[in-house]
Design a protein around this motif. Structure first.
Motif, short mmCIF file in Angstrom:
data_model
loop_
_atom_site.label_atom_id
_atom_site.label_comp_id
_atom_site.label_asym_id
_atom_site.label_seq_id
_atom_site.Cartn_x
_atom_site.Cartn_y
_atom_site.Cartn_z
N ALA A 1 5.51 30.98 27.58
CA ALA A 1 4.47 31.93 28.02
C ALA A 1 3.79 32.60 26.84
CB ALA A 1 5.10 32.99 28.93
N GLY A 2 2.49 32.87 26.99
CA GLY A 2 1.75 33.61 25.99
C GLY A 2 1.50 32.86 24.70
N ASN A 3 1.29 31.55 24.79
CA ASN A 3 1.04 30.73 23.59
C ASN A 3 2.15 30.83 22.56
OD1 ASN A 3 -1.44 29.65 24.48
ND2 ASN A 3 -2.45 31.59 23.96
N THR A 4 3.38 30.84 23.06
CA THR A 4 4.55 30.87 22.18
C THR A 4 5.33 29.57 22.37
OG1 THR A 4 5.95 31.94 23.84
CG2 THR A 4 4.68 33.40 22.36
N LEU A 5 6.40 29.43 21.63
CA LEU A 5 7.27 28.27 21.74
C LEU A 5 8.71 28.74 21.93
CD1 LEU A 5 5.79 26.22 18.74
CD2 LEU A 5 5.49 25.71 21.18
N ALA A 6 9.55 27.85 22.44
CA ALA A 6 10.98 28.13 22.59
C ALA A 6 11.73 26.82 22.37
CB ALA A 6 11.27 28.67 23.99
N PRO A 7 12.99 26.90 21.92
CA PRO A 7 13.78 25.67 21.79
C PRO A 7 13.89 24.95 23.13
CG PRO A 7 14.84 27.44 20.61
CD PRO A 7 13.72 28.06 21.42
N PHE A 8 13.83 23.63 23.08
CA PHE A 8 13.97 22.80 24.27
C PHE A 8 15.32 23.04 24.94
CE2 PHE A 8 15.38 18.83 26.27
CZ PHE A 8 14.38 18.65 27.20
N GLU A 9 16.37 23.14 24.13
CA GLU A 9 17.72 23.39 24.67
C GLU A 9 17.89 24.88 24.90
OE1 GLU A 9 22.34 23.23 23.26
OE2 GLU A 9 21.09 21.55 22.64
N VAL A 10 18.27 25.24 26.11
CA VAL A 10 18.50 26.64 26.44
C VAL A 10 19.99 26.96 26.31
CG1 VAL A 10 16.46 26.84 27.92
CG2 VAL A 10 18.64 26.14 28.91
N PRO A 11 20.31 28.24 26.06
CA PRO A 11 21.71 28.58 25.81
C PRO A 11 22.65 28.39 27.00
CG PRO A 11 20.31 30.53 25.63
CD PRO A 11 19.42 29.36 25.87
N ASN A 12 22.21 28.68 28.19
CA ASN A 12 23.07 28.58 29.37
C ASN A 12 22.35 27.84 30.48
OD1 ASN A 12 25.34 30.21 28.42
ND2 ASN A 12 23.85 31.88 28.43
N PRO A 13 22.29 26.51 30.37
CA PRO A 13 21.54 25.75 31.37
C PRO A 13 22.20 25.82 32.75
CG PRO A 13 22.74 24.27 29.94
CD PRO A 13 22.92 25.66 29.38
N THR A 14 21.38 25.76 33.77
CA THR A 14 21.89 25.69 35.13
C THR A 14 22.37 24.26 35.37
OG1 THR A 14 20.29 27.35 35.83
CG2 THR A 14 21.29 25.98 37.56
N PRO A 15 23.61 24.11 35.80
CA PRO A 15 24.10 22.76 36.04
C PRO A 15 23.29 22.07 37.14
CG PRO A 15 25.90 24.35 36.10
CD PRO A 15 24.61 25.12 36.05
N CYS A 16 23.16 20.77 37.02
CA CYS A 16 22.45 20.00 38.03
C CYS A 16 23.11 20.23 39.39
CB CYS A 16 22.51 18.51 37.66
SG CYS A 16 21.70 17.47 38.87
N CYS A 17 22.29 20.41 40.39
CA CYS A 17 22.74 20.56 41.77
C CYS A 17 23.48 21.87 42.02
CB CYS A 17 23.64 19.39 42.20
SG CYS A 17 22.84 17.80 41.98
N ALA A 18 23.32 22.88 41.14
CA ALA A 18 24.01 24.15 41.30
C ALA A 18 23.46 24.95 42.47
CB ALA A 18 23.88 24.97 40.02
N ASP A 19 22.21 24.69 42.88
CA ASP A 19 21.62 25.50 43.93
C ASP A 19 21.74 24.89 45.33
OD1 ASP A 19 19.90 23.44 43.39
OD2 ASP A 19 18.08 24.64 43.54
N HIS A 20 22.46 23.78 45.43
CA HIS A 20 22.68 23.18 46.75
C HIS A 20 23.97 22.38 46.75
CE1 HIS A 20 21.30 19.28 45.15
NE2 HIS A 20 20.37 19.97 44.55
N PRO A 21 24.51 22.14 47.95
CA PRO A 21 25.81 21.43 48.03
C PRO A 21 25.73 19.99 47.62
CG PRO A 21 25.10 22.19 50.22
CD PRO A 21 24.05 22.60 49.23
#
Length: 192
Positions: free
Chosen positions: A172-192
């Motif tokens: 956001a705001g014409n900035t950059l961030a590392p591709f890897e995030v510190p605490n990624p949400t595991p795949c399928c965490a939001d559904h069974p």
């Protein structure tokens, strides 16, 4: 663990496989080794994904600034505990790091300066990162040196063709961030 890998003109690299299975576990292992081995300034520690018939998981490589530091680390690793993990995985991690073909750097010179939001120019000037690449960039040119980078206190460059390269994404705001995030949400965490 693997024997040190020290071709002429290259810093000694040790490979360690302690049976970790995830990048997070490998990151914790690197932090543990930093403390336990009292790794000297200039050490580069990387994680490596291991995919062989015998092993699925992660291993760690440690590039030490000199032979004496490597010998001390090797002695501590081999004398203080029985070797665990897969020797082939450790040797592969050491070889890949030495050749600078792969490895996700967790510890590297200047990493301690990459906190908060900093200009791209500082990210490159204050650390061992050689260059950045912007994943999903819409413009064809490189980002401006003044572009803010939100590090999230989690910067993990990778060895690519002999260079330590950090993958960034537009934020956001014409900035950059590392591709890897510190605490990624595991795949399928939001559904069974």
């Amino acid at each position: 663990m693997s024997t040190s890998y020290d071709p002429s003109g290259v810093h000694p690299v040790l490979g360690v496989d302690a049976g970790t299975t995830t990048l997070r576990e490998a990151d914790h292992l690197v932090r543990e080794l930093m403390s336990t081995l009292a790794l000297p300034p200039g050490t580069v520690a990387c994680t490596h994904l291991i995919r062989t018939d015998a092993r699925r998981g992660t291993a760690v490589s440690l590039e030490l600034p000199d032979g004496a530091s490597a010998a001390a680390a090797w002695r501590h690793l081999t004398e203080s505990q029985a070797p665990r993990g897969d020797r082939e995985a450790a040797a592969r991690a050491a070889a890949e790091h030495t050749a600078r073909r792969s490895g996700r750097a967790v510890l590297f010179p200047g990493a301690e300066h990459l906190t908060g939001t900093i200009p791209l120019s500082d990210l490159l000037a204050l650390s061992a990162i050689d260059r950045v690449t912007v994943v999903g960039a819409t413009s064809g040119g490189p980002p401006a040196p003044t572009t803010p980078v939100h590090t999230q206190d989690h910067v993990r460059p990778e060895w690519r063709e002999g260079e330590l390269v950090l993958a960034l994404v537009p934020a956001a705001g014409n900035t950059l961030a590392p591709f890897e995030v510190p605490n990624p949400t595991p795949c399928c965490a939001d559904h069974p």
